[in-house]
Structure formats: C-alpha cells, structure tokens
Design a protein around this motif. Structure first.
Motif, PDB file in Angstrom:
ATOM      1  N   ARG A 286       0.834  -1.207   0.000  1.00  0.00           N
ATOM      2  CA  ARG A 286       0.000   0.000   0.000  1.00  0.00           C
ATOM      3  C   ARG A 286       0.871   1.259   0.000  1.00  0.00           C
ATOM      4  O   ARG A 286       0.562   2.237  -0.680  1.00  0.00           O
ATOM      5  CB  ARG A 286      -0.942  -0.008   1.206  1.00  0.00           C
ATOM      6  N   GLN A 287       1.954   1.226   0.765  1.00  0.00           N
ATOM      7  CA  GLN A 287       2.866   2.372   0.786  1.00  0.00           C
ATOM      8  C   GLN A 287       3.506   2.588  -0.584  1.00  0.00           C
ATOM      9  O   GLN A 287       3.697   3.735  -1.022  1.00  0.00           O
ATOM     10  CB  GLN A 287       3.943   2.158   1.846  1.00  0.00           C
ATOM     11  N   ASP A 290       1.066   4.265  -2.886  1.00  0.00           N
ATOM     12  CA  ASP A 290       0.974   5.670  -2.516  1.00  0.00           C
ATOM     13  C   ASP A 290       2.157   6.466  -3.081  1.00  0.00           C
ATOM     14  O   ASP A 290       1.980   7.553  -3.651  1.00  0.00           O
ATOM     15  CB  ASP A 290       0.940   5.769  -0.988  1.00  0.00           C
ATOM     16  N   ASN A 311      -3.544  14.753   0.409  1.00  0.00           N
ATOM     17  CA  ASN A 311      -3.139  13.437   0.914  1.00  0.00           C
ATOM     18  C   ASN A 311      -3.820  13.104   2.233  1.00  0.00           C
ATOM     19  O   ASN A 311      -3.506  12.086   2.850  1.00  0.00           O
ATOM     20  CB  ASN A 311      -1.617  13.394   1.109  1.00  0.00           C
ATOM     21  N   GLN A 312      -4.765  13.958   2.670  1.00  0.00           N
ATOM     22  CA  GLN A 312      -5.398  13.747   3.966  1.00  0.00           C
ATOM     23  C   GLN A 312      -6.915  13.836   3.853  1.00  0.00           C
ATOM     24  O   GLN A 312      -7.465  14.173   2.812  1.00  0.00           O
ATOM     25  CB  GLN A 312      -4.870  14.779   4.971  1.00  0.00           C
ATOM     26  N   TYR A 428     -10.163  -1.848   7.854  1.00  0.00           N
ATOM     27  CA  TYR A 428      -8.954  -1.362   8.521  1.00  0.00           C
ATOM     28  C   TYR A 428      -9.243  -1.229  10.006  1.00  0.00           C
ATOM     29  O   TYR A 428     -10.323  -0.796  10.396  1.00  0.00           O
ATOM     30  CB  TYR A 428      -8.547  -0.008   7.943  1.00  0.00           C
ATOM     31  N   LEU A 461      -1.469   7.972   7.292  1.00  0.00           N
ATOM     32  CA  LEU A 461      -0.463   8.137   6.231  1.00  0.00           C
ATOM     33  C   LEU A 461       0.590   7.045   6.285  1.00  0.00           C
ATOM     34  O   LEU A 461       1.180   6.696   5.263  1.00  0.00           O
ATOM     35  CB  LEU A 461       0.189   9.521   6.350  1.00  0.00           C
ATOM     36  N   ARG A 462       0.810   6.484   7.448  1.00  0.00           N
ATOM     37  CA  ARG A 462       1.781   5.396   7.579  1.00  0.00           C
ATOM     38  C   ARG A 462       1.183   4.051   7.155  1.00  0.00           C
ATOM     39  O   ARG A 462       1.854   3.232   6.525  1.00  0.00           O
ATOM     40  CB  ARG A 462       2.280   5.322   9.027  1.00  0.00           C
ATOM     41  N   GLU A 463      -0.088   3.830   7.480  1.00  0.00           N
ATOM     42  CA  GLU A 463      -0.680   2.514   7.240  1.00  0.00           C
ATOM     43  C   GLU A 463      -1.514   2.463   5.958  1.00  0.00           C
ATOM     44  O   GLU A 463      -1.882   1.376   5.504  1.00  0.00           O
ATOM     45  CB  GLU A 463      -1.517   2.105   8.455  1.00  0.00           C
ATOM     46  N   VAL A 464      -1.824   3.575   5.380  1.00  0.00           N
ATOM     47  CA  VAL A 464      -2.446   3.697   4.054  1.00  0.00           C
ATOM     48  C   VAL A 464      -3.664   2.769   3.858  1.00  0.00           C
ATOM     49  O   VAL A 464      -3.669   1.927   2.960  1.00  0.00           O
ATOM     50  CB  VAL A 464      -1.416   3.450   2.927  1.00  0.00           C
ATOM     51  N   LEU A 467      -6.241   5.943  -0.241  1.00  0.00           N
ATOM     52  CA  LEU A 467      -5.411   6.920  -0.937  1.00  0.00           C
ATOM     53  C   LEU A 467      -6.223   8.193  -1.145  1.00  0.00           C
ATOM     54  O   LEU A 467      -7.081   8.261  -2.031  1.00  0.00           O
ATOM     55  CB  LEU A 467      -4.958   6.366  -2.294  1.00  0.00           C
TER      56      LEU A 467
END
Length: 501
Positions: A286-287, A290, A311-312, A428, A461-464, A467
């Motif tokens: 996933r990262q 991204d 991105n948020q 998630y 943002l770390r675990e995505v 997107l």
C-alpha cells in the motif's frame, strides 16, 4: 335571450374550454449518477443527499460558511455538563402524509437511525443513548458522553425526519415511497430515468418555494449532461467537470458557481475484508502504491489545476490539516524497494470505478504511474450504487469514490476508518487510531482536538488504508433562468428559494 347575448355566452364558453391549465414550473437537475434507496437511515450515495435536500427537511442545516442554523428545530440548549441537549421544535409542521411533526416523531427517527439493521447513521450519532419527549415541541437527547459532532450530524441525514406512520407501514420498502417533511413530496421514480418531486402545499415555509415540480435526472456521461444543460432540457447540473468549464463560461445563457469542497476524492483499499483483502494486506504494498502516484501532476493533467492535490481526509485549507505532513513527492525508486521487501515486486489488483469521466480519466493516469513502479492496476467500471454495494460486501480490492465532507471533522474520518465504522469497507483496524478519534469526538477545545487528529493522520499516512488524492472545487452549472442559487461547500443544491424566470 337575444341572439347577441347567446353569441356572447357561446364565445365565452368556447374560450374557457380552450384555455389551457396554468403550466407548472419544472426545475430539472442533472445528477452524475442514480441515487440508492431514498431512505435517510440506509442511504449512502452522495447524490441521494441532493434529492433529500428537496424532499426531507432536517432538524438543522448549515450556512455557506458552515454555521449550524435551525430548520425543523428552532434552537437547542446544552446541559451544563454536556451530557444532554434539548431541542426546541418548530410548531405547525406536517409530514407529506398529513401526520404531525413533534417530539415523538423526533424520538422515533433517532431510534430508527440507531436501531435499523444496516443503518449508516448509527456511527454518526452513536453517542445518543436515549431520547426523551419532554412535551410536544421539546425533546432531550441523552448522551453516553459529551459529543462535539452530534449537532453537526443532525444537519445531514441523521437529522432528517420521516413520517413514523409511513415508516412503520412500509418497513424495508420505505425507500421506494419516502414520506418526509420537506418542501417537495415524492411523486415517482423511474430507475435510471428520473426522480419526480411535487410541491407540498402544506409545507411550513411554503412562501420560499417558487417552483411546482423538481425532476432529478441521472446522466453519468458529463458531455451528455452538459449538452442537456445547453439545450435547455436541464436547468442545473451538479459537479461540472473542470474540462467543461470553458464551454459554460463562453455561453452567455449559462452560469457556473464554484466553491471548495469539505471532502476528498479517495481510493479505498481492502486490507482485511474477506478473501479480496489479501492482495493489499501488506502495508508495504500500500505504501508503494501511494509513493508511485504524483498527485500534483494528476491534478494538473486531468483537471487543469482547478482542484487541489491532497493526501489527507481534510483539505490543506482546514485547521485540522496536518501541515507537518504535506503531499509527498513521487518516489518510484522507494516504491520498488518496498515491493521487493514485501516479496511482491510485481503486484496486481483491480480498481472498481463508476463510468464518470473525471474518475475514469484520473484512473487511467494513475494506472500509468503505477505501471512505472511495476504495479498492475486493472480498471473495472460499475455503476456507483453497485460499486458501493460491492464495497459493503467486501467484494473489491480497491474502489474509487469520494466523500463530500461534513461540517465537523469527525464526519470525515470516524465512520470510514474506525474498526467498527459503518463505512469502513476495507476493515482497517487500529486500536490506537480508534482511541485518538474517539477522544477527539468528546473534546471541545479546538487546539486539543487538532493534536489528536494530527496523531490520527500520522497513523493513516503510515498505514495507508486509503489513498486520498485531491480536493475539488464543486462547480454547479445552471441556466440563466435559475435565480437565487447559493453554492455550499457540501455541494448540495438547496431547491428552496430558487426561482425560474
């Protein structure tokens, strides 16, 4: 009777017979796709909110600058410890079936939102533990703990009131024949054809209703939708594509209004929902996806820079945006390294998306970007409601959707990413994240809330699990005949107050 008198009577009779009935004023609005069930409790599709704005009044609404204002309620008072809130209700309001709107109707609707299987409103107002009808026009919402977002939730579908009598009689079929308390009542629905609403004669604010009928027409092709506006077949179209703006601006018969949206455009990823959650279960994959996407180039190429790369879960203009973590530059080399570390140098997955030009063109650009990192993304088109149903079942690896945004930031994040969130289709789950956004729900201080959301954003943002790609300016195209339109950041067209010249 003289011959002259007989002739006068005969002519008058003929003229009266031949005179046509007064033509009804009809406002036709082009939608990007067809709504799902017209039931506020189980509705999920964004376009349903446009229909509901004419059909189902809410307890509260929001102004263009996002202030909460009364609609079916006239005001509210919090308890000193914020453990409850009392709503004062508007007198003399009727549902479309003639039933009275009162405190018992509010109690019924809140309990219906909380208890109906498959309700998408439960997570929005889940802090309401009970409802007391204090008298005919006063109702108290008792909370399990102080809840900052609850009033904002009542400005949307959680605050929409339906007739208890009709809801009981129709049961699961209510969405096929909705009965609410808005300025227009349901007349008919033709699947993939149109939804017709007729002016409600007993509406509480009928002086501000200036058209007789509203027709919502789903047209997924933006070129065809624009052509219908230019021909006069439609008087308004929602979510105009940036690539169509030049044509509208060049046509003196048309106008366009734009406003920055509250929400975001997003590809949701299946990380743990059934067998199809396996393809993207590894966070490194996933990262890599991204990192392989150049958001700024995407917005420039597809949308003529009319949108904002993001991105948020809130836009960079929001006070709750984590400015320490702006949109990163594309890094294909790092993406490839992550894929090798995951043991998947050439992963593949399918992206489901609706037949809408903006998302189709964006998906093709993203597809090419991912290919340069060794990632194969296959595109599969489905109607929007079909796609959302697939998401609910877990029958997807990724799907391309959007969230129109809510006045309180909780509405942009809680339902989508908490472990038991009603719209967390990818399943998630992160306990630390849940604790942060749950605490933010019950924190009044804005600075403290921001700190909590900043930490939650770092986790996303770390675990995505999704997107977030860009934030639109919502463009509404309208005929020069339409008067009184004011754009709102939620993109919803308020029909009340509109006039046709």
């Amino acid at each position: 009777m003289t011959f002259a008198r007989m002739l006068t009577v005969l002519v008058a009779s003929v003229l009266l017979t031949a005179a046509p009935a007064a033509a009804q004023s009809v406002l036709r609005i082009g939608l990007n796709d067809d709504p799902d069930a017209l039931d506020p409790t189980i509705s999920r599709a964004y376009v349903g909110r446009l229909v509901f704005a004419a059909l189902c009044d809410k307890l509260f609404d929001v102004t263009p600058d996002l202030k909460i204002v009364p609609q079916l309620a006239t005001g509210y008072e919090w308890a000193a410890d914020r453990s409850s809130v009392v709503l004062r209700l508007r007198p003399g309001v009727k549902f479309h079936d003639g039933e009275p709107f009162n405190a018992e109707a509010v109690r019924f609707n809140i309990e219906r939102h909380l208890n109906t299987p498959g309700s998408f409103r439960k997570s929005e107002i889940g802090d309401i533990k009970s409802v007391d009808a204090l008298n005919d026009l006063s109702v108290r919402l008792n909370l399990s703990q102080p809840s900052v977002p609850v009033m904002a939730a009542l400005t949307d579908r959680a605050g929409m009131m339906v007739s208890p009598k009709a809801a009981r009689e129709l049961g699961e079929r209510f969405g096929t024949r909705p009965v609410c308390a808005g300025p227009f009542k349901f007349a008919e629905r033709v699947a993939q054809g149109k939804i017709v609403l007729q002016r409600f004669a007993d509406y509480w604010d009928k002086a501000n209703v200036h058209v007789d009928r509203v027709e919502f027409v789903p047209i997924t092709d933006s070129t065809a939708r624009l052509a219908s506006l230019r021909s006069g077949d439609l008087q308004m179209i929602e979510r105009v594509s940036p690539t169509d703006l030049a044509q509208i601006r060049a046509d003196t018969r048309l106008n366009v209004a734009g406003v920055p949206e509250l929400g975001y455009q997003v590809i949701r990823l299946n990380v743990a929902h059934g067998p199809k959650g396996r393809a993207l279960a590894d966070v490194r994959v996933r990262q890599a996806i991204d990192l392989a996407i150049d958001r700024e180039a995407l917005v420039r190429a597809v949308f003529n820079d009319e949108y904002i790369a993001g991105n948020q879960w809130v836009s960079p203009a929001s006070v709750f945006y984590n400015a320490r973590l702006p949109v990163r530059k594309r890094d294909v080399a790092r993406a490839k390294t992550l894929l090798r570390e995951a043991g998947q140098p050439s992963p593949a997955f399918t992206l489901i998306l609706p037949p809408e030009r903006d998302r189709q063109e964006a998906a093709q650009v993203i597809q090419a970007m991912l290919a340069e990192a060794g990632i194969t993304m296959t595109l599969q088109s489905q109607e929007n409601v079909t796609m959302l149903e697939a998401g609910k079942r877990g029958d997807f690896e990724a799907y391309f959707t959007f969230w129109s945004g809510r006045p309180d930031p909780d509405g942009n994040i809680f339902t989508h990413y908490t472990c038991k969130g009603a719209q967390n289709d990818g399943r998630y789950c992160n306990a630390t994240f849940d604790a942060l956004v749950t605490k933010a729900r019950h924190t009044v201080d804005v600075a403290e809330r921001k700190q909590l959301y900043d930490q939650a954003t770092e986790i996303l943002l770390r675990e995505v699990p999704a997107l977030h790609l860009w934030h639109r300016r919502i463009f509404t195209g309208l005929s020069g005949r339409v008067q009184g339109f004011t754009p709102h950041p939620d993109g919803i067209i308020r029909v009340k107050g509109l006039k046709l010249s």
